[in-house]
Design a protein around this motif. Structure first.
Motif: not given
Length: 288
Positions: A88, A83, A117, A80, A90, A119-120, A86, A276
Motif C-alpha cells: 500500500e 518502501q 489510499h 521511498d 503511503s 496512508k497517503i 510495500q 504515492a
C-alpha cells in the motif's frame, strides 16, 4: 558532517534565524548554533553571517543550501524506493495544479482517492501559477504546456481544445460575432496572469488581437464575469461544457477551429517515482 546537521542548516536558512529554527526543531538555540558552527568548521567556509543584530546567508551558504535540498530530496527518494515494495502506498505527497484542472479532474474525486489510499498524506496546492517544483518539494505539477525549469520530466496528460463563449444575455445585447474580424468589436474577459490571453489563435489564418473589458487572475471570478454577461471569454472545452449544457454560456464562431493545447504533468528528475505519486498519477489519469 552528517544528515542531521544538513537538516538543521536547511531549517535555519528557511526560518531565517536560529531561534525560529530551534522552536521548529524542538532544540535550544545554542544547540542549533553549535551544529551549524560544526558544519562550517568541517567545510572550512562561513555559511551564515550572524551578529547580535544581523543574520545573512553568504553566497556559498546559499549554494550549499540549494545542494543540501537536492541531497535530502534524493535521500527521501531512496527511502521511498525501499518502501515501494510495500503493498500500500503511503507517506507525504505534494501536488500542484492549475485551478481549472483541479476543479474538474482532482477535487471531485478526492473522497474516492483518500478512501483507496488512506496512508497517503496529501497536500494539494491549487493556484494559477508556475511553481518552482524542485525548490518547493512538489512531487507532481499539473498545468498547461511549458515550464521554465527544463530539468523537469514532462509528460502529456490530456489534450483539449479552446473555444470562444459568451452568455445569452451578452449576445442578445451586443450581437453575436459572425467572423474573426467581428471579434475586435467586442471587449473580452481575459486572464491577468497569461501574457497571451489577449491573442486568439486559430488553426487557419492569422491570430486576432482582442481588447479586454476586464482581467482577473482568479478562475472562479472569470467564469462569474462571463456568466454575468461582461464579455466573451476563451475557455477550454472541458471547462465550458457544463456551462453550455446548463444554458449559461453559448459557443460562438464554432466554424473557426482553434488549436488543441496540452495539459502536462511535471515532476522532478529521479531514478524512481515515489509510490504515492505514482498512485495519484494513475488515479487522476483514469478520471480524465
Amino acid at each position: 558532517m552528517n544528515l542531521n546537521q544538513l537538516k538543521i542548516y536547511i531549517t535555519v536558512v528557511e526560518q531565517k534565524g536560529f531561534s525560529a529554527a530551534s522552536r521548529l526543531l524542538n532544540l535550544s538555540p545554542t544547540a542549533v548554533s553549535k551544529q551549524v558552527r560544526s558544519l562550517e568548521d568541517h567545510l572550512g567556509v562561513q555559511l551564515i553571517l550572524r551578529t547580535s543584530t544581523t543574520f545573512d546567508i553568504t553566497d556559498v551558504g546559499m549554494l550549499f543550501y540549494d545542494n543540501c535540498k537536492r541531497l535530502l530530496k534524493d535521500f527521501t527518494n531512496l527511502e521511498d524506493l525501499t518502501q515501494s515494495f510495500q503493498q500500500e502506498p503511503s507517506g507525504s505527497l505534494k501536488v500542484s495544479s492549475s485551478v481549472a484542472f483541479a476543479e474538474t479532474f482532482i477535487v471531485p474525486h478526492m473522497s474516492e482517492f483518500i478512501s483507496r489510499h488512506p496512508k497517503i498524506l496529501l497536500t494539494l496546492d491549487i493556484a494559477d501559477r508556475i511553481p518552482d517544483v524542485q525548490r518547493e518539494d512538489i512531487d507532481l505539477c499539473f498545468g498547461l504546456i511549458g515550464h521554465w525549469d527544463q530539468d523537469l520530466i514532462q509528460k502529456k496528460f490530456i489534450s483539449t481544445r479552446t473555444g470562444i463563449y459568451a452568455s445569452p444575455a451578452y449576445l442578445e445585447k451586443h450581437g453575436e460575432p459572425k467572423s474573426k474580424k467581428d471579434l475586435q468589436n467586442h471587449r473580452f474577459i481575459c486572464h491577468a496572469n497569461r501574457p497571451d490571453s489577449q491573442t486568439i489563435a486559430f488553426k487557419k489564418g492569422p491570430s486576432i488581437h482582442i481588447q479586454p473589458s476586464i482581467a482577473a487572475n482568479d478562475h472562479t471570478a472569470l467564469l462569474a464575469f462571463a456568466k454575468d454577461g461582461l464579455g466573451p471569454i476563451v475557455l477550454f472545452e472541458f471547462i465550458a461544457q457544463p456551462l453550455v449544457e446548463s444554458g449559461q454560456l453559448k459557443p460562438i464562431l464554432t466554424n473557426e477551429e482553434m488549436p488543441a493545447e496540452n495539459y502536462n504533468v511535471y515532476y522532478p528528475p529521479a531514478h524512481h517515482m515515489k509510490p504515492a505519486a505514482k498512485a495519484f498519477l494513475d488515479f487522476v489519469f483514469s478520471r480524465c
